[in-house]
Design an enzyme around this catalytic site. Sequence first.
Site, PDB file in Angstrom:
ATOM      1  N   ARG A 180     -16.809  30.468   1.830  1.00 37.21           N
ATOM      2  CA  ARG A 180     -16.533  30.150   3.013  1.00 37.21           C
ATOM      3  C   ARG A 180     -15.748  29.270   3.176  1.00 37.21           C
ATOM      4  O   ARG A 180     -14.461  28.361   3.069  1.00 37.21           O
ATOM      5  CB  ARG A 180     -16.981  31.490   3.774  1.00 37.21           C
ATOM      6  CG  ARG A 180     -16.263  31.390   5.682  1.00 37.21           C
ATOM      7  CD  ARG A 180     -17.212  31.592   6.441  1.00 37.21           C
ATOM      8  NE  ARG A 180     -18.841  30.776   6.392  1.00 37.21           N
ATOM      9  CZ  ARG A 180     -19.822  30.902   8.184  1.00 37.21           C
ATOM     10  NH1 ARG A 180     -19.930  32.051   8.452  1.00 37.21           N
ATOM     11  NH2 ARG A 180     -20.434  30.163   8.224  1.00 37.21           N
ATOM     12  N   MET A 235     -12.306  50.565  30.958  1.00 41.08           N
ATOM     13  CA  MET A 235     -12.868  49.277  30.994  1.00 41.08           C
ATOM     14  C   MET A 235     -14.169  48.322  31.965  1.00 41.08           C
ATOM     15  O   MET A 235     -14.045  47.540  32.059  1.00 41.08           O
ATOM     16  CB  MET A 235     -11.361  48.687  31.329  1.00 41.08           C
ATOM     17  CG  MET A 235     -10.501  47.252  31.719  1.00 41.08           C
ATOM     18  SD  MET A 235      -8.719  47.186  31.852  1.00 41.08           S
ATOM     19  CE  MET A 235      -8.479  47.619  30.476  1.00 41.08           C
ATOM     20  N   LYS A 269     -23.412  26.573  19.502  1.00 36.31           N
ATOM     21  CA  LYS A 269     -21.204  26.598  19.270  1.00 36.31           C
ATOM     22  C   LYS A 269     -20.815  28.015  20.306  1.00 36.31           C
ATOM     23  O   LYS A 269     -21.705  28.921  20.891  1.00 36.31           O
ATOM     24  CB  LYS A 269     -20.608  27.039  17.941  1.00 36.31           C
ATOM     25  CG  LYS A 269     -21.801  28.213  17.568  1.00 36.31           C
ATOM     26  CD  LYS A 269     -21.263  28.054  15.683  1.00 36.31           C
ATOM     27  CE  LYS A 269     -22.381  29.138  14.885  1.00 36.31           C
ATOM     28  NZ  LYS A 269     -22.077  29.276  13.405  1.00 36.31           N
ATOM     29  N   TYR A 313     -13.590  59.127  30.007  1.00 36.22           N
ATOM     30  CA  TYR A 313     -12.609  59.336  29.548  1.00 36.22           C
ATOM     31  C   TYR A 313     -12.256  60.286  28.341  1.00 36.22           C
ATOM     32  O   TYR A 313     -13.423  59.828  27.400  1.00 36.22           O
ATOM     33  CB  TYR A 313     -11.753  57.937  28.946  1.00 36.22           C
ATOM     34  CG  TYR A 313     -10.398  57.675  30.337  1.00 36.22           C
ATOM     35  CD1 TYR A 313      -9.982  57.959  31.027  1.00 36.22           C
ATOM     36  CD2 TYR A 313     -11.524  56.291  30.390  1.00 36.22           C
ATOM     37  CE1 TYR A 313      -9.080  57.059  31.476  1.00 36.22           C
ATOM     38  CE2 TYR A 313     -11.085  55.280  31.185  1.00 36.22           C
ATOM     39  CZ  TYR A 313      -9.561  55.833  32.434  1.00 36.22           C
ATOM     40  OH  TYR A 313      -9.202  54.661  32.275  1.00 36.22           O
TER      41      TYR A 313
HETATM   42  C1  PLP Z   1     -23.983  29.630  13.456  1.00 41.38           C
HETATM   43  C2  PLP Z   1     -24.301  29.194  11.762  1.00 41.38           C
HETATM   44  C3  PLP Z   1     -25.998  28.725  11.990  1.00 41.38           C
HETATM   45  C4  PLP Z   1     -26.376  29.226  12.739  1.00 41.38           C
HETATM   46  O1  PLP Z   1     -26.910  30.659  12.723  1.00 41.38           O
HETATM   47  P1  PLP Z   1     -27.972  31.826  13.145  1.00 41.38           P
HETATM   48  O2  PLP Z   1     -28.075  32.489  12.020  1.00 41.38           O
HETATM   49  O3  PLP Z   1     -27.861  32.095  14.852  1.00 41.38           O
HETATM   50  O4  PLP Z   1     -28.687  31.072  13.067  1.00 41.38           O
HETATM   51  C5  PLP Z   1     -26.231  27.240  11.336  1.00 41.38           C
HETATM   52  N1  PLP Z   1     -25.552  26.881   9.834  1.00 41.38           N
HETATM   53  C6  PLP Z   1     -23.821  27.407  10.085  1.00 41.38           C
HETATM   54  C7  PLP Z   1     -23.166  26.732   9.029  1.00 41.38           C
HETATM   55  C8  PLP Z   1     -23.413  28.484  11.211  1.00 41.38           C
HETATM   56  O5  PLP Z   1     -22.169  28.566  10.697  1.00 41.38           O
END
Ligand code: PLP
Length: 369
Positions: free
Chosen positions: A138, A308, A40, A260
């Site tokens: 969640r 920046m 992802k 800054y």
């Molecule tokens: C992002 C995610 C993972 C991977 O998690 P890591 O901690 O990066 O290994 C696995 N399962 C779900 C549901 C996630 O959202």
Amino acid sequence: MPREEHSGAVLTIDLAAICANWRQLRDRLHGGAACAGVVKADAYGLGMEPVVIALAAAGCRIFFVAHLDEAIRLRAALPEAEIHVLNGPPAGTAPEFAEHRLVPVLNSLADIEDWRRFCIAKGEALPADIHIDTGMSRLGLPPQELDILAGDPGRLDGIAPAYVMSHLACADTPDHPLNREQLDAFRRTRERLPLAKASFANSSGIFLGTDFHVDLARPGIALYGGNPAPETPNPMAQVVRLQGKILQVRDVDTPQTVGYGASHLVSGPARIATVPVGYADGFLRSLGNSGSGFFGDIEAPIVGRVSMDLITLDVTSVPESQCAPGNRVDLIGPRNAIDAVAERAGTISYEILTNLGPRYHRVYTGGAA
Ligand SMILES: *Cc1c(COP(=O)(O)O)cnc(C)c1O
């Protein structure tokens, strides 16, 4: 992407290290559990296409993304892969899931009912994962919805359940009691929904013990070199190197401040190097007066605020031959790996990686010829 000569920094991504990490995780898994790759957010900022092509060549067949569009992009890169979509199908998108042969993660009874209706209308039992919330509050079916589903399994008629899955809240803290509670809740869930295979562990979950491995693990960060077991030395290979290029070096003396807000006051004769990397590149502002760069083994602290487009380093202890304009300094490298940088920034390696910006020149090494 800017050409190397035009860029302020070079980001090198070691695809062979990602593959070695994937193989290491796969080999740790117990009882024939499969190892997926979580890609992802553009493979945690490292670039979806090169990463998934390398992982597929290493033997990874199962991938997870968060969004439908990420999955469509992944499908174009890997026509044969099994692709799961964690956030599930937005309303009305079931036909696109079918068209691209995507497996939605169903996160509620309503998701299940929508997917079931679609399958029945299509006359085909299409695969989907059933996500049960065992302690994250969640995504996934909360306990009340699980009770309804377990009491009326006909709600899955017409669907081909692929995995029953859940996600750990505290896997990077092995002693946290919630790990065991979630494992117990997940076991009870599987007894009540015995139709599918199971998937539970993220990267850190793999290191909690074989009980957590079940049929499919879902590592992300460990593939990219993050330490999945933060209380022990990092077993993963480093993947990312970020080398800033010196733009200018100047001598300063007291009383003078840097950057800054005049937040750094030089305490004696010093040399300050300016590097064209800033918070617009995802180099977090919290690294101001806190992070450092490395010239080989020599540490050069970041002094003053992160601007920046620029940072300033105190290079007084670095030989001038190593820090002239055009020389490189490791902002992420062998001496300052992503977890160390994250700690200095007050964040986690995930945020360091997913912020790596588009102004870096990217080099991929170790890919298939
Ligand atoms: C992002 C995610 C993972 C991977 O998690 P890591 O901690 O990066 O290994 C696995 N399962 C779900 C549901 C996630 O959202």
